[in-house]
Design a protein around this motif. Structure first.
Motif, PDB file in Angstrom:
ATOM      1  N   ASP A  91       0.858  -1.177   0.000  1.00  0.00           N
ATOM      2  CA  ASP A  91       0.000   0.000   0.000  1.00  0.00           C
ATOM      3  C   ASP A  91       0.901   1.235   0.000  1.00  0.00           C
ATOM      4  N   LYS A  92       0.324   2.437   0.099  1.00  0.00           N
ATOM      5  CA  LYS A  92       1.123   3.671   0.014  1.00  0.00           C
ATOM      6  C   LYS A  92       2.101   3.830   1.181  1.00  0.00           C
ATOM      7  N   GLU A  93       1.854   3.110   2.286  1.00  0.00           N
ATOM      8  CA  GLU A  93       2.761   3.161   3.434  1.00  0.00           C
ATOM      9  C   GLU A  93       3.796   2.035   3.380  1.00  0.00           C
ATOM     10  N   GLY A  94       3.773   1.236   2.305  1.00  0.00           N
ATOM     11  CA  GLY A  94       4.736   0.167   2.143  1.00  0.00           C
ATOM     12  C   GLY A  94       4.354  -1.134   2.825  1.00  0.00           C
ATOM     13  N   VAL A 132      -3.369  -8.188  -4.928  1.00  0.00           N
ATOM     14  CA  VAL A 132      -3.705  -7.999  -6.344  1.00  0.00           C
ATOM     15  C   VAL A 132      -4.180  -6.561  -6.567  1.00  0.00           C
ATOM     16  N   ASP A 133      -5.116  -6.088  -5.735  1.00  0.00           N
ATOM     17  CA  ASP A 133      -5.626  -4.719  -5.865  1.00  0.00           C
ATOM     18  C   ASP A 133      -4.493  -3.699  -5.782  1.00  0.00           C
ATOM     19  N   ASN A 134      -3.647  -3.831  -4.766  1.00  0.00           N
ATOM     20  CA  ASN A 134      -2.550  -2.883  -4.580  1.00  0.00           C
ATOM     21  C   ASN A 134      -1.561  -2.944  -5.740  1.00  0.00           C
ATOM     22  N   THR A 135      -1.289  -4.141  -6.222  1.00  0.00           N
ATOM     23  CA  THR A 135      -0.341  -4.292  -7.330  1.00  0.00           C
ATOM     24  C   THR A 135      -0.850  -3.555  -8.568  1.00  0.00           C
TER      25      THR A 135
END
Length: 133
Positions: free
Chosen positions: A44-47, A57-60
């Motif tokens: 996610d945006k925070e790693g 999958v969504d984050n990728t």
């Protein structure tokens, strides 16, 4: 094809249709700029890497979209996708997310199930190649 000004996606009739949402052949005009990107993972945006596979999958896919946009590109510019997964892919879910990104313009694709990726928490990694004319 000497004066080709756009990427062409082809599924020759001399072999069976693709078994998924991809093209057997992607032809890039010689005037195109080719972009290669490092494989994207489900942070996610925070790693943070979620434990749930479909969240990865969504984050990728979100990371791929952001990566393309950072270079002024869109999913229509993607010519090749390589997918590595350590877990069985839920294809019904994956295809929905894939179609949201590619909107019917299916690049060439390779998928491999493997035993491990760079970190033990990573279950999927996707690499894209793009071409801009």
């Amino acid at each position: 094809m000497k004066n080709m000004k756009e990427v062409k996606r082809v599924n020759p009739t001399t072999l069976s249709s693709p078994v998924g949402r991809y093209s057997h052949v992607t032809i890039v005009p010689k005037e195109a700029t080719i972009y290669t990107f490092s494989g994207q993972i489900g942070t996610d945006k925070e790693g943070r890497i979620p434990l749930v596979f479909n969240e990865q999958v969504d984050n990728t896919f979100a990371n791929i979209r952001a990566l393309l946009e950072s270079q002024g590109l869109s999913s229509q510019d993607v010519i090749k996708v390589n997918i590595w997964s350590t877990k069985e892919i839920d294809w019904e879910y994956f295809d929905k997310v894939w179609e949201e990104l590619f909107e019917g313009s299916h690049p060439s694709m390779t998928i491999a199930y493997i035993t491990a990726l760079g970190l033990s928490e990573i279950d999927i990694e996707i690499e894209v190649w793009a071409a801009a004319i």
